[in-house]
Structures are given as structure tokens and as C-alpha cells.
Design a protein around this motif. Sequence first.
Motif, PDB file in Angstrom:
ATOM      1  N   ARG A 213       0.814  -1.214   0.000  1.00 59.53           N
ATOM      2  CA  ARG A 213       0.000   0.000   0.000  1.00 59.53           C
ATOM      3  C   ARG A 213       0.849   1.265   0.000  1.00 59.53           C
ATOM      4  N   TYR A 214       2.051   1.179   0.543  1.00 52.98           N
ATOM      5  CA  TYR A 214       2.880   2.368   0.710  1.00 52.98           C
ATOM      6  C   TYR A 214       4.127   2.333  -0.169  1.00 52.98           C
ATOM      7  N   SER A 215       4.129   1.548  -1.220  1.00 49.21           N
ATOM      8  CA  SER A 215       5.292   1.473  -2.102  1.00 49.21           C
ATOM      9  C   SER A 215       4.827   1.221  -3.525  1.00 49.21           C
ATOM     10  N   GLU A 216       5.787   1.174  -4.438  1.00 56.54           N
ATOM     11  CA  GLU A 216       5.482   0.959  -5.843  1.00 56.54           C
ATOM     12  C   GLU A 216       5.430  -0.510  -6.214  1.00 56.54           C
ATOM     13  N   TRP A 217       5.794  -1.405  -5.285  1.00 56.82           N
ATOM     14  CA  TRP A 217       5.830  -2.826  -5.582  1.00 56.82           C
ATOM     15  C   TRP A 217       4.539  -3.500  -5.136  1.00 56.82           C
ATOM     16  N   SER A 218       4.241  -4.582  -5.774  1.00 57.29           N
ATOM     17  CA  SER A 218       3.012  -5.305  -5.495  1.00 57.29           C
ATOM     18  C   SER A 218       3.224  -6.307  -4.361  1.00 57.29           C
ATOM     19  N   GLU A 219       2.109  -6.866  -3.918  1.00 58.00           N
ATOM     20  CA  GLU A 219       2.176  -7.872  -2.866  1.00 58.00           C
ATOM     21  C   GLU A 219       2.955  -9.097  -3.326  1.00 58.00           C
ATOM     22  N   LYS A 220       2.805  -9.467  -4.582  1.00 62.95           N
ATOM     23  CA  LYS A 220       3.508 -10.633  -5.113  1.00 62.95           C
ATOM     24  C   LYS A 220       5.013 -10.415  -5.111  1.00 62.95           C
ATOM     25  N   THR A 221       5.448  -9.211  -5.366  1.00 63.90           N
ATOM     26  CA  THR A 221       6.884  -8.906  -5.355  1.00 63.90           C
ATOM     27  C   THR A 221       7.457  -9.072  -3.954  1.00 63.90           C
ATOM     28  N   TYR A 222       6.747  -8.595  -2.954  1.00 65.94           N
ATOM     29  CA  TYR A 222       7.201  -8.779  -1.581  1.00 65.94           C
ATOM     30  C   TYR A 222       7.219 -10.253  -1.202  1.00 65.94           C
ATOM     31  N   ARG A 223       6.220 -10.977  -1.638  1.00 66.56           N
ATOM     32  CA  ARG A 223       6.155 -12.394  -1.298  1.00 66.56           C
ATOM     33  C   ARG A 223       7.347 -13.147  -1.886  1.00 66.56           C
ATOM     34  N   ARG A 224       7.760 -12.794  -3.100  1.00 65.43           N
ATOM     35  CA  ARG A 224       8.947 -13.423  -3.695  1.00 65.43           C
ATOM     36  C   ARG A 224      10.213 -13.021  -2.954  1.00 65.43           C
ATOM     37  N   GLN A 225      10.272 -11.749  -2.533  1.00 63.66           N
ATOM     38  CA  GLN A 225      11.471 -11.275  -1.831  1.00 63.66           C
ATOM     39  C   GLN A 225      11.669 -12.007  -0.505  1.00 63.66           C
ATOM     40  N   TYR A 226      10.584 -12.424   0.118  1.00 62.15           N
ATOM     41  CA  TYR A 226      10.680 -13.091   1.413  1.00 62.15           C
ATOM     42  C   TYR A 226      11.312 -14.479   1.310  1.00 62.15           C
ATOM     43  N   THR A 227      11.504 -14.984   0.117  1.00 61.79           N
ATOM     44  CA  THR A 227      12.181 -16.269  -0.054  1.00 61.79           C
ATOM     45  C   THR A 227      13.685 -16.097  -0.254  1.00 61.79           C
ATOM     46  N   GLN A 228      14.161 -14.844  -0.354  1.00 62.07           N
ATOM     47  CA  GLN A 228      15.576 -14.593  -0.577  1.00 62.07           C
ATOM     48  C   GLN A 228      16.334 -14.563   0.751  1.00 62.07           C
ATOM     49  N   ALA A 229      17.576 -14.980   0.698  1.00 56.47           N
ATOM     50  CA  ALA A 229      18.419 -14.967   1.907  1.00 56.47           C
ATOM     51  C   ALA A 229      18.954 -13.557   2.157  1.00 56.47           C
ATOM     52  N   PHE A 230      19.066 -13.204   3.401  1.00 52.95           N
ATOM     53  CA  PHE A 230      19.612 -11.905   3.793  1.00 52.95           C
ATOM     54  C   PHE A 230      20.338 -12.073   5.122  1.00 52.95           C
ATOM     55  N   ASN A 231      21.492 -11.439   5.255  1.00 54.82           N
ATOM     56  CA  ASN A 231      22.313 -11.555   6.457  1.00 54.82           C
ATOM     57  C   ASN A 231      21.825 -10.558   7.508  1.00 54.82           C
ATOM     58  N   PHE A 232      20.751 -10.918   8.194  1.00 48.75           N
ATOM     59  CA  PHE A 232      20.202 -10.025   9.207  1.00 48.75           C
ATOM     60  C   PHE A 232      21.138  -9.901  10.409  1.00 48.75           C
ATOM     61  N   ILE A 233      21.802 -10.984  10.788  1.00 51.63           N
ATOM     62  CA  ILE A 233      22.694 -10.926  11.948  1.00 51.63           C
ATOM     63  C   ILE A 233      23.849  -9.954  11.682  1.00 51.63           C
ATOM     64  N   GLY A 234      24.410 -10.002  10.479  1.00 49.45           N
ATOM     65  CA  GLY A 234      25.487  -9.075  10.144  1.00 49.45           C
ATOM     66  C   GLY A 234      25.022  -7.634  10.162  1.00 49.45           C
ATOM     67  N   LEU A 235      23.828  -7.374   9.640  1.00 53.45           N
ATOM     68  CA  LEU A 235      23.286  -6.013   9.655  1.00 53.45           C
ATOM     69  C   LEU A 235      23.029  -5.537  11.076  1.00 53.45           C
ATOM     70  N   ASN A 236      22.432  -6.392  11.897  1.00 51.07           N
ATOM     71  CA  ASN A 236      22.153  -6.009  13.281  1.00 51.07           C
ATOM     72  C   ASN A 236      23.435  -5.784  14.077  1.00 51.07           C
ATOM     73  N   ALA A 237      24.441  -6.629  13.843  1.00 45.98           N
ATOM     74  CA  ALA A 237      25.709  -6.471  14.563  1.00 45.98           C
ATOM     75  C   ALA A 237      26.378  -5.146  14.204  1.00 45.98           C
ATOM     76  N   GLN A 238      26.347  -4.789  12.941  1.00 48.15           N
ATOM     77  CA  GLN A 238      26.944  -3.513  12.520  1.00 48.15           C
ATOM     78  C   GLN A 238      26.144  -2.337  13.072  1.00 48.15           C
ATOM     79  N   LEU A 239      24.842  -2.477  13.106  1.00 46.86           N
ATOM     80  CA  LEU A 239      24.009  -1.399  13.642  1.00 46.86           C
ATOM     81  C   LEU A 239      24.245  -1.214  15.142  1.00 46.86           C
ATOM     82  N   ILE A 240      24.376  -2.316  15.874  1.00 46.67           N
ATOM     83  CA  ILE A 240      24.647  -2.226  17.313  1.00 46.67           C
ATOM     84  C   ILE A 240      26.000  -1.573  17.562  1.00 46.67           C
ATOM     85  N   GLN A 241      26.963  -1.897  16.733  1.00 47.90           N
ATOM     86  CA  GLN A 241      28.287  -1.286  16.868  1.00 47.90           C
ATOM     87  C   GLN A 241      28.226   0.227  16.685  1.00 47.90           C
TER      88      GLN A 241
END
Length: 412
Positions: free
Chosen positions: A21-49
Motif C-alpha cells: 500500500r505504501y510502495s510501488e511494488w506489489s504484494e507478489k513482489t514482496y512475497r517473492r522477496q521473502y524467499t531470498q536470503a539476507f544476512n540479518f545478523i550481520g546487519l544487526n551487529a553492525q548497527l549495534i556497533q
Amino acid sequence: MSLFPTILLVVGKVNFTNLSRYSEWSEKTYRRQYTQAFNFIGLNAQLIQEAVPPSATQIGAIDCSFIAKSGKMTYGLDWFYNGSRNRTEKGLEISVIAVIDVEARRGYSLSVQQTPATNPGKQTQAQSKTVSWQTIEQVQQRLQQLPPKPPTPAPLTRIDHYLEHLKHTRQSLPPAVKYCVADGVYSKQKFVAGVVALDLHLISKLRSDANLRYLYTGEQKPRGARRKYDGKVDFKDLSRLTFVEQLEAGLTLYTAVVWHVSLKRQIRIAYLVDTRKAGKTGVALLFSSDVELDAKLMVQYYQARFQIEFIFRDAKQFTGLCDAQTRDPQRLEFHFNASLTTLNLAKYQEQLRPTQPDATVSSVPFSMASYKRFAFNDHLLERFICQLELDPTLIKSHPNYENLRSYGIIAA
């Protein structure tokens, strides 16, 4: 193109429909993105630092939270304890490891992992059939010819899963973290030994009737086995505990180094006696695997553990932690991580803009409700400027622009 930056816009619950609702991408695009791998631990560790100053006192915290989920086919669906209702319910559970800035009283999630189900479902029973004795003898003969069956490994308990989660996240914890704080559920011998093996110390809570022994420090007999213990700890008699201080009127702190029978190790305990309510005496028994830790610091660190409860509260209320519209384990993992990482980034961005020029980071209270309102107002004003083709410099330099941005926030 990664869609993760769009998820960070905290204008609604983190699910496919509201994000679209708040972006240019559709619901299907987000649903596909949720199957992709992402290094959340690395991002969180850098943010905490970046968010926590090196001079701050940092501790680790681990806790689990119940996620309500309808349906029957969702991965990890099982019976878990729901603390808000004080009973066991069917749903999902996540285990979260967070880093807490003790002085600023602010916690950041580092890693989240879904607890797998220990009882995936009832197995269907085979229909009974009538067989002859001759068939039974043939089956027995064939079974005797088979090689011996290897021993079946013991099934993993939930404590095993929590400990594996901590082992997987240990290398991402800041070097300053030496203590891991958890509630009384984690006060198990296996978990305490596992934490100590990771070069950490556990601070947790014990039952008031825990089986403890005083250590014998007197003179040993010249012959025979050495004496180890000097009686059972009885909290009705506090004369053998070391008085620390009166933390406040009606709140007294005692400590001692004792032997815990179930944990099979020496621990330092902090015993709090609360007589602030007339006619009622409350007690709390904390412990640390570090026998050299000061009892006051133990109490302070355990009180700071409650910041992880605020993480659960804000994530459930404002970043859609409980609104996963999926049954797939990979999408569930992405959803839980995206929800908690969104909260981390919101805290960090709010931290970068103190409300007063001379205000310090620790003096600025964080409100996820206010930050969400700020984000929504910014997004809406940008849409007005873009759709009406207004001059953004002229609009944003107006004295009342900040009043529009802060419209609806919680008053400090």
C-alpha cells in the motif's frame, strides 16, 4: 533490487498487503522477496556497533516469545507457553538474542530463530489386520537376520535449541559482552554449562526453594575425604548470608557463594527481600555463574534484561511481528527478522536526532508509537509535495513544517 529498504518504512504492519500500500511494488513482489536470503545478523551487529558507544556497559539477553498463529499446516506449530495469558497455547515461538546498553536502558535484537515443533503431529495408526502364526514366524526370522539397529539419538529438547541458537550467534556478539541474562526458564544445568563453555557467564533467576549448600571453609581433618559443604541454605535464617546494603527503604540485598545441587557448580546468589508493602514480604533469588560478580551489578544487569520484553512489545504492536501471512519456514524466518531489524533501525534513527541540542543519547526516551507517527507523517507530506508539484525547499523551510511532522506524537 532488494526490497528490504522499503520494509524499514514503519507505516503499517509488516505484511505483504500493507507493505504494497505504501510502495510501488506489489504484494507478489514482496512475497517473492521473502524467499531470498539476507544476512540479518550481520546487519544487526553492525548497527549495534554504531548505536552503542564502546564505553557503554553491554550485556547479552536471551528470551523466547509466543506468536499466535491460526491454521494447522504452519511450520513450527506446537504447544508453547504464552506468558501474556499464563498458560500453554498452540502457536509459534521465536527465540531472540539481544544486546542491551545498560546505562541507556535500550536493547537491540541481534538474532531471532524460530523454535521447531517437538510434536509435529499425530501419526496415523495403521489398520489392524488378522494374520496367521505362520506369517508372524516368517517375519520374526527375517528380523533376526537383519543387522543390529544403531542406537537412536536422544531427541533435542527446547533448551538444546536455545543453546544452539546462542552458539550460532556467539561470534556476532560485541566483544564487550561477558554476561548473558535470562529468566528462570533457562536455569538448567545443560544451559548454564553451555553458556560457560562459550566464554560467557549466565545471570538468571532461581526458585525461592532452590536446593543450595553452604561451602565449608573451616579446618579440614588430617585424614579422610575433604569436607565440601556446611549445611543446606535456609532463607528463613539470613544470618549466614552476607548483608550487602539497603537498596531503598524496605528493599534489602544479601549475597553468598554457594553450591547449587542441580546445576552442579558454585554460584553467587543475590537474595532480595522486599518489605515495602505492609503485611507482605516478597523475595527474589538471582544467581550468576561468575562467583566474583558484585551482587549489586547482578541485580542491575537482571533489571536491564527487561529491555528484551520491550522489544517484543514494540515488535508485536508496531512492526507486525505476529502478522506473518505465510506458512513457509523460510518466509517466516525472513518476516521475524525483518520485523525486529525494523525496530532496531527505528531506535537508531530516533537516537540520531535528540529532541534538545544539549540532550544526550541516554536521556532521550524512545517511543515506537511516536517514531511510527513521524515516519507516517514524513511519508504523507512527501506524497503531498510530489503529487501537488510543490517546491520541497520552500515547504520544508517553513516554521510550521516540524509541527506537521510531529502531529499526533506522544508528548515527552
